[in-house]
Design an enzyme around this catalytic site. Structure first.
Site, PDB file in Angstrom:
ATOM      1  N   ALA A   1       0.884  -1.177   0.000  1.00 42.24           N
ATOM      2  CA  ALA A   1       0.000   0.000   0.000  1.00 42.24           C
ATOM      3  C   ALA A   1       0.914   1.218   0.000  1.00 42.24           C
ATOM      4  O   ALA A   1       1.978   1.192   0.630  1.00 42.24           O
ATOM      5  CB  ALA A   1      -0.889   0.016   1.231  1.00 42.24           C
TER       6      ALA A   1
ATOM      7  N   TYR B   1      -2.736   0.648  10.191  1.00 46.65           N
ATOM      8  CA  TYR B   1      -2.747  -0.468   9.234  1.00 46.65           C
ATOM      9  C   TYR B   1      -3.722  -0.158   8.092  1.00 46.65           C
ATOM     10  O   TYR B   1      -3.543  -0.582   6.951  1.00 46.65           O
ATOM     11  CB  TYR B   1      -3.100  -1.787   9.947  1.00 46.65           C
ATOM     12  CG  TYR B   1      -2.686  -3.013   9.174  1.00 46.65           C
ATOM     13  CD1 TYR B   1      -1.348  -3.248   8.855  1.00 46.65           C
ATOM     14  CD2 TYR B   1      -3.626  -3.945   8.758  1.00 46.65           C
ATOM     15  CE1 TYR B   1      -0.974  -4.369   8.137  1.00 46.65           C
ATOM     16  CE2 TYR B   1      -3.252  -5.076   8.046  1.00 46.65           C
ATOM     17  CZ  TYR B   1      -1.927  -5.278   7.741  1.00 46.65           C
ATOM     18  OH  TYR B   1      -1.557  -6.383   7.028  1.00 46.65           O
TER      19      TYR B   1
ATOM     20  N   LYS C   1      -6.522  -7.036   3.394  1.00 46.39           N
ATOM     21  CA  LYS C   1      -6.380  -8.380   3.997  1.00 46.39           C
ATOM     22  C   LYS C   1      -7.748  -9.023   4.202  1.00 46.39           C
ATOM     23  O   LYS C   1      -7.886 -10.252   4.103  1.00 46.39           O
ATOM     24  CB  LYS C   1      -5.625  -8.305   5.324  1.00 46.39           C
ATOM     25  CG  LYS C   1      -4.149  -7.916   5.194  1.00 46.39           C
ATOM     26  CD  LYS C   1      -3.368  -8.852   4.298  1.00 46.39           C
ATOM     27  CE  LYS C   1      -1.870  -8.628   4.416  1.00 46.39           C
ATOM     28  NZ  LYS C   1      -1.128  -9.359   3.367  1.00 46.39           N
TER      29      LYS C   1
HETATM   30  P1  NAD Z   1       8.449  -8.239   2.430  1.00 45.03           P
HETATM   31  O1  NAD Z   1       8.597  -6.781   2.163  1.00 45.03           O
HETATM   32  O2  NAD Z   1       9.668  -9.031   2.615  1.00 45.03           O
HETATM   33  O3  NAD Z   1       7.543  -8.928   1.327  1.00 45.03           O
HETATM   34  C1  NAD Z   1       6.570  -8.237   0.587  1.00 45.03           C
HETATM   35  C2  NAD Z   1       6.804  -8.607  -0.854  1.00 45.03           C
HETATM   36  O4  NAD Z   1       5.790  -8.069  -1.710  1.00 45.03           O
HETATM   37  C3  NAD Z   1       8.138  -8.086  -1.389  1.00 45.03           C
HETATM   38  O5  NAD Z   1       8.901  -9.167  -1.875  1.00 45.03           O
HETATM   39  C4  NAD Z   1       7.737  -7.187  -2.542  1.00 45.03           C
HETATM   40  O6  NAD Z   1       8.671  -7.219  -3.603  1.00 45.03           O
HETATM   41  C5  NAD Z   1       6.416  -7.818  -2.937  1.00 45.03           C
HETATM   42  N1  NAD Z   1       5.609  -6.933  -3.775  1.00 45.03           N
HETATM   43  C6  NAD Z   1       5.069  -5.720  -3.470  1.00 45.03           C
HETATM   44  N2  NAD Z   1       4.445  -5.215  -4.562  1.00 45.03           N
HETATM   45  C7  NAD Z   1       4.593  -6.137  -5.564  1.00 45.03           C
HETATM   46  C8  NAD Z   1       4.202  -6.194  -6.925  1.00 45.03           C
HETATM   47  N3  NAD Z   1       3.503  -5.201  -7.510  1.00 45.03           N
HETATM   48  N4  NAD Z   1       4.542  -7.301  -7.653  1.00 45.03           N
HETATM   49  C9  NAD Z   1       5.232  -8.326  -7.095  1.00 45.03           C
HETATM   50  N5  NAD Z   1       5.635  -8.311  -5.810  1.00 45.03           N
HETATM   51  C10 NAD Z   1       5.330  -7.231  -5.065  1.00 45.03           C
HETATM   52  O7  NAD Z   1       7.533  -8.309   3.750  1.00 45.03           O
HETATM   53  P2  NAD Z   1       6.800  -9.525   4.477  1.00 45.03           P
HETATM   54  O8  NAD Z   1       6.442  -8.993   5.811  1.00 45.03           O
HETATM   55  O9  NAD Z   1       7.588 -10.759   4.365  1.00 45.03           O
HETATM   56  O10 NAD Z   1       5.446  -9.659   3.649  1.00 45.03           O
HETATM   57  C11 NAD Z   1       4.995 -10.880   3.087  1.00 45.03           C
HETATM   58  C12 NAD Z   1       3.508 -11.029   3.379  1.00 45.03           C
HETATM   59  O11 NAD Z   1       3.325 -11.260   4.769  1.00 45.03           O
HETATM   60  C13 NAD Z   1       2.660  -9.817   3.035  1.00 45.03           C
HETATM   61  O12 NAD Z   1       1.427 -10.244   2.512  1.00 45.03           O
HETATM   62  C14 NAD Z   1       2.439  -9.191   4.394  1.00 45.03           C
HETATM   63  O13 NAD Z   1       1.274  -8.386   4.435  1.00 45.03           O
HETATM   64  C15 NAD Z   1       2.280 -10.434   5.226  1.00 45.03           C
HETATM   65  N6  NAD Z   1       2.386 -10.258   6.665  1.00 45.03           N
HETATM   66  C16 NAD Z   1       3.453  -9.642   7.202  1.00 45.03           C
HETATM   67  C17 NAD Z   1       3.518  -9.473   8.583  1.00 45.03           C
HETATM   68  C18 NAD Z   1       4.689  -8.758   9.208  1.00 45.03           C
HETATM   69  O14 NAD Z   1       4.571  -8.327  10.346  1.00 45.03           O
HETATM   70  N7  NAD Z   1       5.799  -8.622   8.541  1.00 45.03           N
HETATM   71  C19 NAD Z   1       2.498  -9.968   9.405  1.00 45.03           C
HETATM   72  C20 NAD Z   1       1.424 -10.614   8.819  1.00 45.03           C
HETATM   73  C21 NAD Z   1       1.373 -10.765   7.447  1.00 45.03           C
END
Ligand code: NAD
Length: 257
Positions: free
Chosen positions: A95, A157, A164
């Site tokens: 976002a 958030y 989500k």
């Molecule tokens: P991260 O930044 O490592 O991963 C997010 C990924 O999304 C990145 O690899 C980024 O390149 C990719 N991305 C964004 N826009 C894109 C696009 N247009 N095309 C292709 N890829 C794209 O962070 P993360 O925390 O590992 O996130 C992974 C998932 O886990 C997400 O869905 C996030 O919402 C979810 N999540 C994270 C947490 C947390 O606290 N980190 C908690 C719950 C859920």
């Protein structure tokens, strides 16, 4: 353990070694699965190449999930190189930063569109491409990543919570639509972890502290705990689980105050 030998997986959402998708990829690879890893744009290619060096003959493929053409090309390559697909990990979310720092009522039309496209619609698009190859192998398993902010309000958030909620609903509709082909669709709702995506949320370290103070286990979660649950939900041990959101959050969701 090599009980995923001969299985093929596609993992999206790896930005660096702290990415949750990378923890899941490592767990799958350790059990013998061969993987395709996608990266978003050239600036992340080097990171993904470095990590991929730890795996056995991975494919490394560009994929911006807002591009139907790039998604189609990923699956053409998977079909050619692997000849099939068993697992899909959907780990992409985004976002615009300003949407995660101002009052929710100020959410812009464009910010809403982008957040829902990258974070929720992409699961549908990627699942559509994966399903025929999975069905041809007698079934498959799809996993995405979500957060409790889909159900409850977490300050800042904002539109990610709405995205989500759409993602979690999509998990259930996809599970129903793809179930007859023995394709399962689940999500892990992870507790907060310091990653690149999390750094975009204002006040994120405050959220980590609240989980440490108030979750039943009185701690934050480790990224490899998500990796192991991911491997379980993708693999054969969870063969009757679909349409499910599994909480991996040290129990925080169970608490009232
Ligand atoms: P991260 O930044 O490592 O991963 C997010 C990924 O999304 C990145 O690899 C980024 O390149 C990719 N991305 C964004 N826009 C894109 C696009 N247009 N095309 C292709 N890829 C794209 O962070 P993360 O925390 O590992 O996130 C992974 C998932 O886990 C997400 O869905 C996030 O919402 C979810 N999540 C994270 C947490 C947390 O606290 N980190 C908690 C719950 C859920």
């Amino acid at each position: 353990m090599i009980h995923l030998a001969g299985k093929f997986g596609l993992v999206t959402g790896i930005a660096n070694k702290r990415s949750i998708s990378w923890a899941i990829a490592k767990a799958l690879a350790r059990d013998g699965a061969r993987l395709g890893l996608t990266y978003q744009g050239e600036r992340l290619l080097e990171n993904v190449q470095e990590l991929a060096a730890e795996l056995d003959r991975p494919l490394i493929l560009p994929c911006d999930v807002t591009s139907d053409e790039q998604i189609a090309e990923v699956y053409r390559t998977i079909e050619r190189e692997f000849g099939g697909l068993d697992y899909l990990v959907h780990g992409t979310a985004f976002a615009p930063r300003e949407e995660l720092a101002r009052p929710f009522v100020e959410t812009s039309r464009e910010g809403f569109r982008v957040a829902l496209d990258v974070s929720a619609y992409s699961l549908i698009a990627l699942s559509r491409g994966a399903a025929p190859m999975m069905a041809a192998r007698g079934g498959g398993s799809i996993l995405t990543l979500t957060y409790l902010g889909a159900e409850r309000v977490f300050t800042n958030y904002n539109v990610m919570g709405v995205a989500k909620a759409a993602l979690e609903s999509s998990v259930r509709y996809l599970a129903d639509g793809l179930g007859p082909q023995n394709i399962r669709v689940n999500a892990i709702s992870a507790g907060p972890i310091k990653t690149l995506a999390a750094s975009g949320i204002s006040g994120f370290s405050g959220i980590l502290q609240v989980y440490r103070d108030r979750s039943p286990l009185r701690r934050n979660i480790d990224i490899d705990e998500v990796g192991e649950t991911g491997r379980f939900l993708l693999g054969p041990e969870s063969s009757a689980i679909t349409g499910e959101i599994v909480m991996v959050d040290a129990g925080y969701h169970a608490m009232g105050m």
